[in-house]
Write a protein that holds these residues in place. Structure first.
Motif, PDB file in Angstrom:
ATOM      1  N   VAL A   1     -13.171  -1.203   8.112  1.00 46.67           N
ATOM      2  CA  VAL A   1     -13.525  -1.857   6.848  1.00 46.67           C
ATOM      3  C   VAL A   1     -12.650  -1.262   5.749  1.00 46.67           C
ATOM      4  CG1 VAL A   1     -15.331  -2.190   5.120  1.00 46.67           C
ATOM      5  CG2 VAL A   1     -15.887  -2.354   7.557  1.00 46.67           C
ATOM      6  N   GLU A   2     -12.009  -2.117   4.986  1.00 46.19           N
ATOM      7  CA  GLU A   2     -11.133  -1.662   3.911  1.00 46.19           C
ATOM      8  C   GLU A   2     -11.943  -1.450   2.638  1.00 46.19           C
ATOM      9  OE1 GLU A   2      -7.097  -3.009   1.449  1.00 46.19           O
ATOM     10  OE2 GLU A   2      -7.809  -4.215   3.144  1.00 46.19           O
ATOM     11  N   ILE A   3     -11.960  -0.228   2.149  1.00 45.76           N
ATOM     12  CA  ILE A   3     -12.710   0.111   0.945  1.00 45.76           C
ATOM     13  C   ILE A   3     -11.791  -0.015  -0.267  1.00 45.76           C
ATOM     14  CG2 ILE A   3     -14.036   1.890  -0.246  1.00 45.76           C
ATOM     15  CD1 ILE A   3     -15.413   0.858   2.236  1.00 45.76           C
ATOM     16  N   ARG A   4     -12.260  -0.752  -1.280  1.00 58.29           N
ATOM     17  CA  ARG A   4     -11.507  -0.901  -2.523  1.00 58.29           C
ATOM     18  C   ARG A   4     -12.453  -0.716  -3.705  1.00 58.29           C
ATOM     19  NH1 ARG A   4      -7.892  -6.425  -1.583  1.00 58.29           N
ATOM     20  NH2 ARG A   4      -6.757  -5.712   0.283  1.00 58.29           N
ATOM     21  N   PRO A   5     -11.937  -0.280  -4.840  1.00 55.02           N
ATOM     22  CA  PRO A   5     -12.798  -0.143  -6.025  1.00 55.02           C
ATOM     23  C   PRO A   5     -13.221  -1.504  -6.559  1.00 55.02           C
ATOM     24  CG  PRO A   5     -10.508   0.354  -6.563  1.00 55.02           C
ATOM     25  CD  PRO A   5     -10.563   0.190  -5.085  1.00 55.02           C
TER      26      PRO A   5
ATOM     27  N   ILE B   1     -13.266  -6.511   3.711  1.00 58.50           N
ATOM     28  CA  ILE B   1     -13.058  -5.682   2.528  1.00 58.50           C
ATOM     29  C   ILE B   1     -14.413  -5.401   1.889  1.00 58.50           C
ATOM     30  CG2 ILE B   1     -11.936  -5.547   0.265  1.00 58.50           C
ATOM     31  CD1 ILE B   1     -10.030  -7.827   1.440  1.00 58.50           C
ATOM     32  N   LEU B   2     -14.643  -4.153   1.536  1.00 59.42           N
ATOM     33  CA  LEU B   2     -15.864  -3.787   0.830  1.00 59.42           C
ATOM     34  C   LEU B   2     -15.474  -3.171  -0.508  1.00 59.42           C
ATOM     35  CD1 LEU B   2     -18.956  -3.678   0.980  1.00 59.42           C
ATOM     36  CD2 LEU B   2     -18.731  -1.334   1.869  1.00 59.42           C
ATOM     37  N   TYR B   3     -15.774  -3.885  -1.579  1.00 63.84           N
ATOM     38  CA  TYR B   3     -15.548  -3.380  -2.929  1.00 63.84           C
ATOM     39  C   TYR B   3     -16.726  -2.487  -3.306  1.00 63.84           C
ATOM     40  CZ  TYR B   3     -11.860  -6.888  -3.279  1.00 63.84           C
ATOM     41  OH  TYR B   3     -10.725  -7.637  -3.064  1.00 63.84           O
ATOM     42  N   CYS B   4     -16.445  -1.305  -3.810  1.00 61.39           N
ATOM     43  CA  CYS B   4     -17.492  -0.313  -4.036  1.00 61.39           C
ATOM     44  C   CYS B   4     -17.441   0.247  -5.454  1.00 61.39           C
ATOM     45  CB  CYS B   4     -17.342   0.846  -3.043  1.00 61.39           C
ATOM     46  SG  CYS B   4     -17.521   0.357  -1.313  1.00 61.39           S
ATOM     47  N   THR B   5     -18.623   0.573  -5.958  1.00 60.88           N
ATOM     48  CA  THR B   5     -18.721   1.259  -7.248  1.00 60.88           C
ATOM     49  C   THR B   5     -18.748   2.766  -7.066  1.00 60.88           C
ATOM     50  OG1 THR B   5     -21.138   1.113  -7.145  1.00 60.88           O
ATOM     51  CG2 THR B   5     -19.976  -0.650  -8.314  1.00 60.88           C
TER      52      THR B   5
END
Length: 269
Positions: free
Chosen positions: A51-55, A37-41
């Protein structure tokens, strides 16, 4: 793609796009079977498939004014423990390459690095219910006037930057005061320091030797042992040239890109 049946891993990215080394490291965990999981701004478009993109806001709000006055990685030191507390995932920096999967039963994933003996938190998992994570989160949420381990020189620096927001003052007095220094101090207070893995498990190559990853004649694997799970590539310490150019043929970075399936030329700085 390998079946994703292992423990989840997660990281944070502040910015619009990933460098090829970040792509490499994230994909290496996917190939090892870890849901990643990649938390992104921001709206990151070049993460590896799978890769799962999450806020990032799912975990905490990132104050970009603080980031602008410190560094992109500064608030990630807070984010990682909030993420562990909420999701029970293993934190990985985006420059940590997965050499072998993390064992399902391993409950204390952290180690020292370099030549100084301090604990690093570039790859970390601690139980989400426990004294250590509670002390870390309390430190961040209720910042003291000065971190308890600060010496006289560091405290004088705090006074020098008295007009800055408090987190920024601490950063300017000591860049790692939210990261390795805090983790090391509180792990010592709780007795968790002695549970640390040996450096070869997570940081087999000392930080001071980070250019070896780009040397086609460097014997990177000579640092590895049968215990090595992760290989930290230390992109924050990499010379700018390596961020703007593809790795030399035969270097560790080149060989791992070929092994994992990443084209460095498509994601340079």
């Amino acid at each position: 793609m390998t079946e994703l049946n292992r423990r989840p891993v997660a990281s944070l990215w502040i910015g619009e796009s990933l460098h090829y080394l970040n792509q490499l490291c994230l994909k290496s965990h996917l190939l090892a079977g870890h849901p990643t999981i990649l938390y992104c701004t921001d709206d990151v478009q070049n993460a590896p498939d799978g890769v799962e993109i999450r806020p990032a806001s799912e975990i905490m709000d990132i104050d970009m004014s603080i980031v602008d006055q410190t560094s992109a990685s500064f608030l990630s030191n807070v984010f990682r423990y909030k993420m562990i507390k909420k999701t029970d995932a293993i934190w990985i920096d985006c420059d940590a390459f997965c050499h072998k999967p993390f064992p399902d039963e391993m409950q204390n994933i952290y180690a020292g690095h370099g030549f100084r003996g301090a604990l690093n938190c570039g790859v970390v998992y601690i139980p989400p219910q426990g004294e250590l994570i509670d002390m870390l989160l309390d430190y961040y949420e209720n910042l003291p006037e000065a971190p308890p381990w600060f010496n006289k020189n560091q405290r004088r620096k705090l006074e020098k930057f008295s007009s800055d927001p408090h987190p920024v003052r601490i950063y300017k007095a000591e860049r790692t005061a939210f990261g390795p220094q805090a983790f090391t101090y509180f792990a010592q207070q709780t007795g968790d320091y002695d549970k640390a893995l040996s450096p070869d498990c997570l940081y087999p190559v000392p930080f001071q030797l980070n250019d070896v990853f780009y040397d086609p004649h460097g014997r990177v694997e000579g640092h590895f042992t049968e215990n090595t799970l992760s290989v930290h590539l230390y992109t924050n310490g990499t010379k700018p040239w390596w961020r703007k150019n593809v790795p030399m043929e035969g270097s560790y970075a080149d060989r791992m890109c070929r092994q994992v399936g990443i084209d460095p030329s498509l994601a340079l700085k």
